[in-house]
Design an enzyme around this catalytic site. Structure first.
Site, PDB file in Angstrom:
ATOM      1  N   TYR A 125       0.816  -1.216   0.000  1.00 61.06           N
ATOM      2  CA  TYR A 125       0.000   0.000   0.000  1.00 61.06           C
ATOM      3  C   TYR A 125       0.854   1.274   0.000  1.00 61.06           C
ATOM      4  CZ  TYR A 125      -4.237  -2.766   1.033  1.00 61.06           C
ATOM      5  OH  TYR A 125      -5.290  -3.645   1.003  1.00 61.06           O
ATOM      6  N   LYS A 176       4.484 -14.108   5.185  1.00 56.09           N
ATOM      7  CA  LYS A 176       4.658 -15.067   4.089  1.00 56.09           C
ATOM      8  C   LYS A 176       6.129 -15.025   3.663  1.00 56.09           C
ATOM      9  CE  LYS A 176       2.664 -17.782   0.955  1.00 56.09           C
ATOM     10  NZ  LYS A 176       2.012 -19.058   1.228  1.00 56.09           N
ATOM     11  N   ASP A 208      -1.432 -17.714   4.758  1.00 54.64           N
ATOM     12  CA  ASP A 208      -2.455 -18.575   4.143  1.00 54.64           C
ATOM     13  C   ASP A 208      -2.938 -19.638   5.139  1.00 54.64           C
ATOM     14  OD1 ASP A 208       0.096 -19.619   3.953  1.00 54.64           O
ATOM     15  OD2 ASP A 208      -0.071 -20.237   1.856  1.00 54.64           O
ATOM     16  N   ASP A 232      -5.275  -6.002   6.490  1.00 56.87           N
ATOM     17  CA  ASP A 232      -6.528  -5.494   5.930  1.00 56.87           C
ATOM     18  C   ASP A 232      -7.475  -6.656   5.634  1.00 56.87           C
ATOM     19  OD1 ASP A 232      -8.430  -3.896   4.795  1.00 56.87           O
ATOM     20  OD2 ASP A 232      -7.277  -3.369   3.019  1.00 56.87           O
ATOM     21  N   ASP A 236     -10.756  -8.303   8.038  1.00 56.80           N
ATOM     22  CA  ASP A 236     -12.109  -8.379   7.474  1.00 56.80           C
ATOM     23  C   ASP A 236     -12.658  -9.804   7.563  1.00 56.80           C
ATOM     24  OD1 ASP A 236     -11.849  -5.687   6.833  1.00 56.80           O
ATOM     25  OD2 ASP A 236     -12.692  -5.915   4.827  1.00 56.80           O
TER      26      ASP A 236
HETATM   27 MG    MG Z   1     -10.394  -2.962   4.352  1.00 54.48          MG
END
Ligand code: MG
Ligand code: NAI
Length: 335
Positions: A125, A176, A208, A232, A236
């Site tokens: 990001y 990872k 994962d 992120d 969620d």
């Molecule tokens: Mg989000």
């Protein structure tokens, strides 16, 4: 001492849930002699962009940067143009996202009680995307030891802190590094290094594998430390385990400033109907109180929300038929 709270409701249900959270903060203020707030309202989002051409006016950025803490609602299409600079305005390096199931709320996994500590500035990001040809686009993933260590320092203090809900004295680093050997290798090494210095127990899990294990057995996790994108997505996923977006608060913490916001967006499907669940915004306000050192008040707000979730009234997303105002009124009465 008077503390300045910037209030940025934004668009859609931000205009409904943020005023509800401010009402709760005002009730806290009235009941606690040591809490004295000055609320400074500022605009941001789609409506401001339509009116002025700019989704985040400089005046709003400056109000947030100068405040002691900010309560933000949500922005619509312009969300990225608003929230990313506002996180920067408070110098946020960590996004704190608790995902907790509450008694009385239908949850996929009622035993879930996990807090994500997500790196908030870099990873994929960081904004380094390039179109190199008609056929080829690339993205540069940024990981620094300094940001990773800063996150880890926060995580060590977080698990050491006796204030707020208890999530154990260690954490799980999710990464990872078997594939992203250089970037997540650096992240992992930095986090372990800091944890060792603090004598904090840090487990690790590949992201994962974590995505499978969390929904199968969430109670094995307490505090989870992650790079930006992973945090992120995985937070969620955790939100889905506890009964939906109307319940999830978050904090963007910096060295000297912080911004608190519900995880949800503007909910255009219900905006204007007065039925948005205010719990996520009110729980974000509880995190704001704790950030400012008003620990007892933060806990009172949390207890009041929990009592109302258990006994009602409830908004339609939780199967009830109450309005936002009826729920926030009930929370205030519990206080
Ligand atoms: Mg989000
Ligand atoms: P959303 O979170 O706004 O809504 C998803 C679903 O959850 C909808 O059915 C909505 O009604 C429900 N929901 C969300 N919060 C609720 C609440 N407090 N009470 C009851 N129901 C609730 O996500 P969506 O639909 O993907 O995005 C809508 C807009 O919000 C988009 O324009 C998006 O860009 C923006 N957004 C902004 C964010 C921010 O400002 N931080 C974060 C996420 C989305």
């Amino acid at each position: 001492m008077t503390e300045r709270i910037a209030v940025v409701p934004g668009d859609g249900i931000g205009q409904e849930v943020v005023p509800a959270a401010v009402e709760v903060l005002e009730a806290v203020e009235a009941a606690n002699a040591d809490v004295d707030f000055e609320f400074v309202e500022a605009d941001a989002g789609d409506a401001v962009a339509d009116a002025t051409g700019v989704p985040l006016p400089d005046a709003t950025y400056d109000t947030v940067a100068a405040a002691d803490a900010t309560l933000f609602g949500a922005a619509g299409e312009t969300a990225a143009d608003v929230i990313l600079p506002l996180r920067e305005a408070v110098g946020s390096f960590v996004n704190v996202r608790p995902a907790r199931a509450y008694p009385g709320v239908d949850a996929v996994r009622p035993e879930t009680d996990v807090v994500f500590l997500r790196e908030n500035t870099e990873g994929v990001y960081a904004g380094h995307e390039n179109r190199l040809s008609e056929d080829l686009s690339t993205l540069t993933r940024v990981v620094t030891s300094s940001a990773s260590r800063q996150l880890a320092e926060f995580a060590c203090e977080f698990v050491d802190d006796d204030r707020g809900p208890d999530h154990g004295d260690g954490f799980t680093v999710v990464h990872k590094s078997n594939v992203m050997r250089e970037t997540d290798g650096r992240f992992l090494e930095a986090v372990h290094d800091v944890a060792d210095d603090h004598g904090v127990d840090a487990d690790e899990e590949l992201m994962d594998a974590f995505a499978t294990k969390l929904p199968m057995n969430p109670s094995q996790y307490g505090v989870v430390v992650t790079p930006n994108l992973a945090g992120d997505v995985l937070s969620d996923l955790a939100a889905g385990l506890v009964g939906g977006l109307g319940l999830l608060p978050s904090a963007n913490i910096g060295e000297e400033n912080a911004l608190f916001e519900p995880v949800h967006g503007t909910a255009p499907d219900i905006a204007g109907d007065g039925v948005a669940n205010p719990a996520a915004a009110v729980l974000s306000a509880a995190m704001l109180l704790e950030y400012l050192g008003h620990d007892a008040a933060g806990q009172q707000v949390r207890d009041a929300v929990e009592a109302v979730l258990a006994d009602g009234p409830r908004t339609p997303d939780l199967g009830g038929d109450a309005s936002t105002a009826a729920v926030s009124q009930a929370i205030v009465e519990h206080l």
